[in-house]
Design a protein around this motif. Structure first.
Motif, PDB file in Angstrom:
ATOM      1  N   GLU A 151     -49.930   0.045  12.855  1.00 60.16           N
ATOM      2  CA  GLU A 151     -48.554   0.345  13.112  1.00 60.16           C
ATOM      3  C   GLU A 151     -48.213   1.606  12.358  1.00 60.16           C
ATOM      4  O   GLU A 151     -47.521   2.316  12.545  1.00 60.16           O
ATOM      5  N   GLU A 152     -48.552   1.390  10.844  1.00 60.68           N
ATOM      6  CA  GLU A 152     -48.170   2.472   9.918  1.00 60.68           C
ATOM      7  C   GLU A 152     -48.891   3.793  10.128  1.00 60.68           C
ATOM      8  O   GLU A 152     -48.209   4.743  10.195  1.00 60.68           O
ATOM      9  N   CYS A 153     -50.263   3.689  10.668  1.00 63.53           N
ATOM     10  CA  CYS A 153     -51.028   4.803  10.791  1.00 63.53           C
ATOM     11  C   CYS A 153     -50.400   5.616  12.273  1.00 63.53           C
ATOM     12  O   CYS A 153     -50.424   6.904  12.202  1.00 63.53           O
ATOM     13  N   LEU A 154     -49.935   4.790  13.142  1.00 63.44           N
ATOM     14  CA  LEU A 154     -49.792   5.346  14.434  1.00 63.44           C
ATOM     15  C   LEU A 154     -48.365   5.873  14.277  1.00 63.44           C
ATOM     16  O   LEU A 154     -47.967   6.975  14.930  1.00 63.44           O
ATOM     17  N   GLN A 155     -47.598   5.312  13.409  1.00 69.80           N
ATOM     18  CA  GLN A 155     -46.324   5.719  13.336  1.00 69.80           C
ATOM     19  C   GLN A 155     -46.132   7.190  12.303  1.00 69.80           C
ATOM     20  O   GLN A 155     -45.505   8.084  12.814  1.00 69.80           O
ATOM     21  N   GLN A 156     -47.200   6.978  11.361  1.00 64.96           N
ATOM     22  CA  GLN A 156     -47.093   8.279  10.567  1.00 64.96           C
ATOM     23  C   GLN A 156     -48.075   9.377  11.079  1.00 64.96           C
ATOM     24  O   GLN A 156     -48.118  10.422  10.589  1.00 64.96           O
ATOM     25  N   LYS A 157     -48.865   8.893  12.058  1.00 63.40           N
ATOM     26  CA  LYS A 157     -50.022   9.723  12.463  1.00 63.40           C
ATOM     27  C   LYS A 157     -50.886  10.411  11.459  1.00 63.40           C
ATOM     28  O   LYS A 157     -51.241  11.595  11.379  1.00 63.40           O
ATOM     29  N   GLU A 158     -51.224   9.427  10.598  1.00 55.07           N
ATOM     30  CA  GLU A 158     -51.883   9.941   9.443  1.00 55.07           C
ATOM     31  C   GLU A 158     -52.648   8.728   8.900  1.00 55.07           C
ATOM     32  O   GLU A 158     -51.878   7.542   8.805  1.00 55.07           O
ATOM     33  N   ILE A 159     -53.838   8.873   8.454  1.00 54.60           N
ATOM     34  CA  ILE A 159     -54.629   7.818   7.911  1.00 54.60           C
ATOM     35  C   ILE A 159     -54.905   8.025   6.305  1.00 54.60           C
ATOM     36  O   ILE A 159     -55.293   9.136   6.073  1.00 54.60           O
ATOM     37  N   PRO A 160     -54.369   7.222   5.513  1.00 53.98           N
ATOM     38  CA  PRO A 160     -54.088   7.815   4.036  1.00 53.98           C
ATOM     39  C   PRO A 160     -55.481   7.614   3.866  1.00 53.98           C
ATOM     40  O   PRO A 160     -56.529   7.172   4.025  1.00 53.98           O
ATOM     41  N   LEU A 161     -55.870   8.432   2.337  1.00 55.85           N
ATOM     42  CA  LEU A 161     -57.198   8.481   1.705  1.00 55.85           C
ATOM     43  C   LEU A 161     -57.257   7.069   1.238  1.00 55.85           C
ATOM     44  O   LEU A 161     -56.239   6.564   0.560  1.00 55.85           O
ATOM     45  N   PRO A 162     -58.638   6.511   1.027  1.00 53.84           N
ATOM     46  CA  PRO A 162     -58.757   5.193   0.751  1.00 53.84           C
ATOM     47  C   PRO A 162     -58.720   5.135  -0.905  1.00 53.84           C
ATOM     48  O   PRO A 162     -59.022   6.048  -1.618  1.00 53.84           O
ATOM     49  N   LYS A 163     -58.067   4.093  -1.313  1.00 49.21           N
ATOM     50  CA  LYS A 163     -57.974   3.768  -2.769  1.00 49.21           C
ATOM     51  C   LYS A 163     -59.327   3.937  -3.498  1.00 49.21           C
ATOM     52  O   LYS A 163     -60.291   3.126  -3.106  1.00 49.21           O
ATOM     53  N   GLY A 164     -59.358   4.620  -4.703  1.00 48.09           N
ATOM     54  CA  GLY A 164     -60.580   4.683  -5.415  1.00 48.09           C
ATOM     55  C   GLY A 164     -61.750   5.614  -4.855  1.00 48.09           C
ATOM     56  O   GLY A 164     -62.698   5.655  -5.414  1.00 48.09           O
TER      57      GLY A 164
END
Length: 732
Positions: free
Chosen positions: A710-723
């Motif tokens: 839901e967060e990714c589809l709402q923001q239309k963005e996949i965040p960079l992975p931690k680390g």
């Protein structure tokens, strides 16, 4: 009166007179102050008595000669001009004529001596002396007046004799004084010696007393110590007695506790035996359910019956298998299954048997229908064979068309054929690699080869264990060390020089152990520390690019430990035990007990995260002209195949979340719109399928995956992975 008594009276009279109180010294004529003694009271010498005693004995012989003195005897007094000498001489000359009428000569002589002594002692004039005699001494001066000639003649000789006696007496007195002084000194020395001896004795007594006191104090101290020791011993004995009593009580309690423990152990053993019996019953039920489920596989059986659609039976069979597997996992986490769990699995088994019975009835009806159709077709062949063949070639049966449409609606249970061939090729390559270093593996009797094996294994695995996020320079040293080892160069390991050229099979052995170590790091290190996936992945990717065989062996180890990375859901084959089947599924089984579900998911998550990191990373110091040896296209294929297969409760949601969290940003940049279509497909179509098979106890992973979608589809963005490794990391 006797002369002696008279003389003593005279001396007493002289002593009590004023002149007798004067002090006398024979050295006065030599001193400057002759009259100094007149100031002190008059006193006779204590030795005057001794002088008079000497004179009394010779008194008769001294009177006659005194009357006719010779010139020599009077010579000492001729120079004297005092009036007393004249008076004494006159009285001395007239003494003979008065001898018959006056007192005796002895009395006169004593008076003369007495007066001479007084006169000599007083040093006064004759007039004064006569006056003193008349007033104080009661002397009759008529004798002096009538016999003035006798006195001067007698006086000088008597004075001289008296003076000589006095001097002799003084000498004797001086000698006696010396003797007395000597005796006093000796007495004093004796007294000092006596005092010294007394002090020494007192000192000895004091030392003895002190020693006695010390001895007494020591004795007292010893007594106190002995008393304390006795008291301590008594206290110790008392404590020992208490300790023995407590030990007895504790022993009783321990025996009671041991008996209670034995009873509890017996109850626990019985409970475990019952639980194990129920668990074995569950495993047997699960095995039977899985075997029954294989009978309704639509892909491998009854393909000659196009009218039969077994997808509904297959879906329901999969659901029953998932229900039984979930129930067994839950009971394994809880310990041992209860009777209720056994009853539930038995109901599931009965349902599966009923499902199989229904399916068999439907299959039998379909077979009978097909037989009738075949007979009818056979009769028609005799009359219209050509027409029938033409009709069969032009139009397919309508049942076959509807069956194809229903197959599209269901998902796959097994992997694609090409994927399975790839999987089998990798496993075959791993087996061939193991066979290629069999001499090193079976080196129990050869100590030299065993030593080479140990050194090579340490040189291959220790650098991988040292990979961390400390600094890029350290990561490069580790990469160079591994690359040099695989390239045949000598490296230092544990203070020893190691090279793969030490044994002909050394390179294959290092390839296999290095790939296994990378997978183990994902299973252990990445599972507990998710950020560690990226430094391990970048080194593994660089080694894979230079040495492709390491990559193939890495995939073989990864697929064997985590079959979901293929993706591949192994089926239970006939003759395979339940314990072996659980190992094929990726579970760790120890003492016939399967590991907990949380630990299993954690290990699977670590390996999928490492795989997702490898497909998007490349070694920054390598040759980037060629393609990635196992890039994002393999990740896209894995994701597509996962979505084409039936989901598994708890496992599918966990693996999809971990894969997309690590690799989603890279896939989004690579595939863009196609990626977002797939994300929508997951949310709209695939997620409900996962939710349908997930129990209430397995909702944790599903909720995390849902929130991520839901967060990714709402923001239309996949965040960079931690680390993720940034450029600044390589400059450190």
């Amino acid at each position: 009166m006797e002369p002696r008594q008279l003389r003593w009276e005279t001396l007493a009279a002289l002593r009590t007179s004023s002149k007798g109180q004067l002090s006398y010294c024979r050295h006065w004529l030599q001193d400057e102050d002759v009259l100094e003694g007149c100031m002190s009271p008059l006193a006779l010498s204590s030795y005057s008595g001794w002088v008079l005693d000497r004179v009394i004995g010779q008194s008769a012989q001294e009177v006659a000669p005194s009357r006719s003195p010779t010139p020599k005897e009077s010579t000492p007094f001729t120079n004297r001009s005092s009036p007393l000498e004249k008076v004494t001489s006159a009285s001395h000359q007239g003494s003979s004529s008065l001898s018959s009428t006056e007192p005796s000569e002895t009395k006169v002589a004593l008076m003369i001596i007495h007066m001479k002594l007084v006169y000599l002692a007083s040093s006064m004039s004759v007039t004064d002396f006569a006056y003193m005699l008349t007033t104080q001494g009661n002397y009759d001066l008529s004798l002096l007046e009538t016999d003035q000639e006798v006195f001067p003649a007698v006086l000088p000789s008597k004075v001289t004799e008296v003076e000589g006696c006095i001097r002799m007496y003084e000498e004797m007195h001086r000698l006696k004084g010396k003797e007395g002084l000597r005796q006093r000194q000796e007495q004093q020395e004796q007294m000092v010696r006596a005092v010294y001896d007394l002090a020494s004795e007192q000192l000895k007594r004091f030392d003895e007393l002190k020693e006695l006191k010390q001895h007494q104090e020591f004795q007292d101290l010893q007594e106190v110590m002995e008393k304390s020791s006795k008291e301590a011993q008594g206290q110790q004995e008392k404590l020992k007695e208490e300790h023995r009593h407590r030990a007895k009580v504790l022993n009783l309690k321990l025996r009671e506790a041991e008996q209670q423990r034995q009873r509890q152990e017996e109850l626990e053993r019985l409970r475990k035996e019952e639980g194990q019996e129920r668990l074995r019953r569950l495993y047997s039920i699960q095995e039977e359910v899985l075997q029954l489920n294989q009978q309704i596989d639509p892909n491998y059986r009854h393909k000659d019956l196009p009218r039969i659609d077994l997808s509904a039976y297959s879906n329901r069979g999969n659901q029953i298998c998932g229900l039984v597997s979930g129930l067994i996992r839950t009971t394994s986490e809880r310990g041992f299954p209860t009777q209720v769990d056994v009853a539930n699995t038995e109901r599931a088994l009965q349902e599966m048997r009923g499902l199989i019975s229904s399916m068999q009835q439907e299959i039998a009806a379909a077979v009978e229908e097909k037989r009738r159709r075949d007979e009818e077709e056979e009769r028609q062949k005799k009359n219209e064979s050509l027409k029938k063949e033409q009709m069969k070639a032009q139009t397919p049966p309508p049942a076959q068309q509807s069956g194809g449409k229903q197959l599209k609606e269901g998902l796959q249970v097994k992997a694609e054929e090409s994927t399975m061939q790839w999987y089998q090729q990798l496993q075959l390559a791993a087996e061939q690699c193991v066979a290629s270093f069999s001499q090193i593996s079976n080196c129990k009797d050869n100590s030299e080869v065993k030593k080479i094996k140990t050194d090579l294994q340490k040189a291959a695995t220790i650098p991988v264990s040292q990979i961390s996020r400390i600094a890029g320079s350290q990561l490069r040293e580790i990469f160079d060390k591994i690359n040099n080892l695989l390239s045949g160069k000598s490296v230092q390991s544990g203070g020893r020089t190691v090279s793969v050229t030490q044994h002909p099979q050394g390179l294959d052995f290092v390839y296999y152990k290095l790939a296994e170590k990378f997978v183990n790091q994902g299973e252990e290190e990445v599972a507990s520390n998710r950020d560690a996936a990226f430094p391990i992945a970048v080194v593994a990717s660089g080694i894979w690019e230079i040495h492709p065989r390491v990559g193939d062996l890495f995939l073989a180890h990864l697929h064997k430990k985590c079959p979901y990375s293929v993706p591949f859901y192994p089926a239970l084959k006939e003759g395979t035990s339940m314990e072996e089947y659980q190992k094929i599924l990726g579970y760790q089984v120890k003492d016939s007990k399967m590991e907990e579900q949380d630990r299993f998911l954690k290990r699977m998550s670590g390996m999928i995260r490492l795989y997702a990191a490898i497909i998007q990373l490349r070694w920054p110091y390598g040759n980037k002209q060629g393609p990635h040896p196992h890039g994002l296209n393999y990740g896209w294929r894995w994701l597509a195949q996962m979505l084409n297969m039936e989901p598994l409760a708890d496992v599918t949601a966990t693996l999809l979340f971990d894969f997309l969290e690590v690799c989603g940003n890279a896939l989004m940049k690579q595939y863009q719109a196609q990626f977002w279509k797939m994300m929508l497909l997951i949310r709209e179509d695939y997620f409900p399928r996962i939710e349908a098979i997930t129990s209430s106890r397995q909702m944790g992973a599903l909720m995390r995956f849902k929130q991520f979608l839901e967060e990714c589809l709402q923001q239309k963005e996949i965040p960079l992975p931690k680390g993720a490794l940034q450029s600044s990391f390589w400059r450190s």
